[in-house]
Design a protein around this motif. Structure first.
Motif, PDB file in Angstrom:
ATOM      1  N   ARG A 285      32.556  35.024  38.898  1.00 54.27           N
ATOM      2  CA  ARG A 285      32.095  35.366  37.560  1.00 54.27           C
ATOM      3  C   ARG A 285      31.257  36.644  37.627  1.00 54.27           C
ATOM      4  NH1 ARG A 285      29.438  30.456  34.670  1.00 54.27           N
ATOM      5  NH2 ARG A 285      28.373  30.475  36.676  1.00 54.27           N
TER       6      ARG A 285
ATOM      7  N   ILE B 146      34.558  31.363  28.968  1.00 56.37           N
ATOM      8  CA  ILE B 146      33.605  30.979  30.022  1.00 56.37           C
ATOM      9  C   ILE B 146      32.886  29.697  29.626  1.00 56.37           C
ATOM     10  CG2 ILE B 146      31.406  31.586  31.107  1.00 56.37           C
ATOM     11  CD1 ILE B 146      33.599  33.039  32.430  1.00 56.37           C
ATOM     12  N   SER B 147      32.436  29.632  28.385  1.00 53.21           N
ATOM     13  CA  SER B 147      31.731  28.435  27.898  1.00 53.21           C
ATOM     14  C   SER B 147      32.631  27.217  27.967  1.00 53.21           C
ATOM     15  CB  SER B 147      31.251  28.652  26.456  1.00 53.21           C
ATOM     16  OG  SER B 147      30.322  29.712  26.391  1.00 53.21           O
TER      17      SER B 147
ATOM     18  N   GLU C 219      32.899  26.129  31.598  1.00 51.28           N
ATOM     19  CA  GLU C 219      31.672  25.504  32.097  1.00 51.28           C
ATOM     20  C   GLU C 219      31.465  24.120  31.517  1.00 51.28           C
ATOM     21  OE1 GLU C 219      28.785  28.468  31.120  1.00 51.28           O
ATOM     22  OE2 GLU C 219      28.933  29.441  33.091  1.00 51.28           O
TER      23      GLU C 219
ATOM     24  N   ARG D 146      24.119  28.565  28.888  1.00 47.08           N
ATOM     25  CA  ARG D 146      25.424  28.181  28.337  1.00 47.08           C
ATOM     26  C   ARG D 146      25.353  28.016  26.825  1.00 47.08           C
ATOM     27  NH1 ARG D 146      27.467  23.445  32.515  1.00 47.08           N
ATOM     28  NH2 ARG D 146      27.747  24.760  34.364  1.00 47.08           N
TER      29      ARG D 146
ATOM     30  N   GLU E 242      20.118  26.985  33.124  1.00 41.95           N
ATOM     31  CA  GLU E 242      21.566  27.167  33.088  1.00 41.95           C
ATOM     32  C   GLU E 242      22.144  26.579  31.804  1.00 41.95           C
ATOM     33  OE1 GLU E 242      25.532  28.031  34.374  1.00 41.95           O
ATOM     34  OE2 GLU E 242      23.536  28.868  34.755  1.00 41.95           O
ATOM     35  N   GLN E 243      21.626  25.411  31.428  1.00 36.63           N
ATOM     36  CA  GLN E 243      22.086  24.793  30.191  1.00 36.63           C
ATOM     37  C   GLN E 243      21.723  25.657  28.985  1.00 36.63           C
ATOM     38  OE1 GLN E 243      23.994  22.029  30.113  1.00 36.63           O
ATOM     39  NE2 GLN E 243      24.243  22.452  27.921  1.00 36.63           N
TER      40      GLN E 243
ATOM     41  N   GLU F  33      40.715  30.342  36.712  1.00 35.29           N
ATOM     42  CA  GLU F  33      40.532  29.010  36.137  1.00 35.29           C
ATOM     43  C   GLU F  33      41.772  28.562  35.350  1.00 35.29           C
ATOM     44  OE1 GLU F  33      37.981  26.959  36.695  1.00 35.29           O
ATOM     45  OE2 GLU F  33      37.131  28.457  38.057  1.00 35.29           O
TER      46      GLU F  33
END
Length: 587
Positions: free
Chosen positions: A528, A418-419, A422, A358, A354-355, A556
């Motif tokens: 999402r 999105i980034s 997150e 991103r 996931e990282q 958001e």
């Protein structure tokens, strides 16, 4: 008294517990301890003719015997009369034989005496309630005639042992008059009477009730031991110092240790438990003794072969008599622990992926942004330069490049948003904003698109509301809602936008009469990449372009303003309503 010892006078109103009237006219020997005495026997004559002091033992009305010093005097004037002076003896003791007989007859234990041939010569009345036989029925009988067949040898051995060693004890069953056998606890003692004759004294006690209780306890203990030993759980009994008192067979199977290898040893002296668990376990024991209820604990154990296993133990404090113990009941959770470890490893991998995702989105978005600016800027320059030339093909290609660039630019902007979301870097640049003015500007920006798709927008913006918000971000949200409404509304469809005050909130509502949303679609749209794909006859007017990120980002942004956004629809073909509520605290 006269010569026949009949009382004619007494100087006491009450004597021996009798009144004066009850004594006068009675022979004094009536009150003598021996009932066989009368005026003709030798003892009476000795009393009459004695000139010396003698002792006379009389029985009181209550049965108590009293001994007196007696002196008799004959009247010289009347030799047929006799004067007796009686003086009660001080500190006199009762006849021991009589006391012993009284005690023996009133004890609850059965006392019996046998001669050297084991024939019964004496038994007290306590046997009546136990055996049901009278004394006459059993005197002269042998005890072996009443014993249970299985107990005869044991009883014979007890009598023989008493004859040789002087004492023996045990238990056997004796038949009563109804034919039932009663358990007796028996003590047998060898003795010799005053005449030197050998005697066997037996004291016995009815223990039938105790035997029943013992049998019930024995059966209960058997059931408990069966449950204890056959339990599918490992059960360990430990004292408060950590010494193992008992384990069941499941514990042996689980650990590989035999019972004798663990029982009697302190668990801290064994290699069974990882040493790091010793201090918390002893603290746990203290808390249990204090009455605290503790949740189960997972312990790492080492089997006899060195293999590691995990066991979940529930512990409780128990008392058996005056002894205190900790009872531990556990089961193997090694497979569960392995699964948990595998899950943790997979979660770690997923987090790493996931990282990476991103990071890739962030880097790619930034990398795409620079060339996109060049492409869009170059396209605009070419359009201006070639504006004079009326070459339809060139202009069409330029329009296509511009639309594609704008679309890609919008996607990159959303990926960047999105980034930021997150990584928690989505920020608001707040300022006082007139919502009516902002909405009108957004609506005007869609005039060209509405004309192209033949969709009409109406507004109800009568309320004048000013809030402290980020105007660019709110414009982004409203633009997204209007854009979606245009895409999902057929030709000649109507989109209505309303702004009004509600209690504590400013409400912005975007309503269309387009394709609508199903219940399952309503649950998905704010997620999402929650893009809804719809195809079929009569749906040709739908514009399916989009990334599925717009509503997620919109939600958001509204949440960042401490507001809410939600959708409502009665189903397919019945239109859809999107509502934004922003609190007045943003003023």
């Amino acid at each position: 008294m006269d010569k026949d010892l009949v009382v004619e006078y007494i100087n006491k109103d009450i004597f021996l517990g009798y009144s004066y009237e009850k004594l006068v006219g009675k022979n004094i020997l009536t009150f003598a301890e021996s009932k066989k005495l009368n005026s003709t026997n030798k003892e009476a004559k000795e009393i009459v003719h004695s000139q010396d002091e003698f002792k006379l033992r009389l029985t009181k009305k209550n049965g108590e015997a009293k001994e007196y010093n007696a002196f008799n005097h004959e009247f010289q004037s009347n030799p047929n009369k006799l004067l007796i002076l009686l003086k009660e003896l001080e500190n006199q003791e009762t006849n021991p034989d009589e006391d012993y007989r009284f005690i023996i007859e009133n004890v609850s234990d059965i006392i019996s005496v046998f001669d050297e041939n084991y024939d019964l010569i004496f038994i007290n009345k306590a046997q009546d309630s136990v055996s049901g036989f009278s004394k006459e029925e059993v005197l002269g009988e042998s005890p072996f005639d009443y014993l249970h067949q299985e107990d005869i040898k044991k009883a014979a051995k007890m009598f023989q042992q008493a004859s040789v060693k002087g004492y023996s004890s045990g238990e056997f069953r004796m038949r009563n008059k109804s034919g039932k056998y009663v358990w007796l606890e028996v003590n047998i003692k060898r003795a010799t009477d005053k005449k030197g004759r050998k005697r066997i004294i037996v004291s016995s006690r009815d223990i039938e009730k105790r035997k029943r209780i013992q049998e019930e306890l024995k059966n209960s203990e058997k059931r408990y031991l069966h449950l204890f030993d056959n339990s599918p759980f490992a059960i360990i009994l430990i004292d408060l110092h950590g010494k193992i008192i008992e384990i069941n067979s499941t514990t042996s199977s689980l650990t590989g240790y035999e019972k004798q290898e663990l029982v009697g040893k302190n668990f801290q002296d064994l290699s069974l438990i990882q040493s790091s668990f010793y201090p918390p376990l002893m603290r746990r024991f203290k808390k249990l003794v204090q009455g605290k209820h503790l949740p189960p604990i997972d312990l790492k154990l080492y089997k006899k072969n060195g293999e590691e296993i995990w066991v979940n133990f529930g512990t409780s404090y128990i008392k058996i008599g005056d002894q205190e113990f900790i009872q531990s009941i556990g089961y193997d959770i090694s497979d569960q622990k392995k699964a948990e470890l595998l899950i943790k490893q997979e979660i770690k991998k997923l987090r790493e992926l996931e990282q990476m995702r991103r990071d890739i989105i962030m880097r790619v978005s930034h990398e795409l942004k620079t060339p996109l600016i060049s492409i869009i800027g170059g396209t605009e320059w070419m359009e201006m330069s070639l504006k004079q030339k009326k070459d339809n093909d060139i202009n069409e290609v330029l329009d296509m490049i511009e639309r594609g660039g704008n679309r890609l630019n919008k996607l990159v902007d959303r990926l960047l948003d999105i980034s930021k979301i997150e990584f928690g870097k989505l920020t608001l640049n707040r300022k006082k904003t007139d919502l009516k003015k902002l909405i009108n500007e957004v609506v005007r920006s869609f005039d060209f698109l509405c004309d192209k798709r033949k969709v009409h927008i109406t507004t109800d913006l009568s309320e004048q509301i000013v809030l402290n918000i980020d105007p660019l971000r709110l414009e982004q949200v409203i633009s997204n809602l209007i854009s979606n409404a245009i895409k999902n509304t057929p030709c000649e469809g109507i989109i209505h936008i309303q702004l009004k005050k509600e209690e504590g909130f400013a409400s912005i509502r975007v309503e269309d009469n387009g394709i609508g949303l199903t219940k399952s679609e309503l649950k998905k749209i704010f997620k999402r990449f929650g893009k809804i794909e719809r195809e079929g006859e009569g749906l040709e007017y739908l514009d399916s372009s989009g990334s599925g990120l717009g509503l997620f980002i919109s939600k958001e942004i509204i949440l960042k303003h401490r507001g809410t956004i939600f959708a409502e629809s009665e189903g397919r073909g019945k239109g859809c309503n999107f509502t934004i509520k922003l609190p007045f605290e943003n003023k």
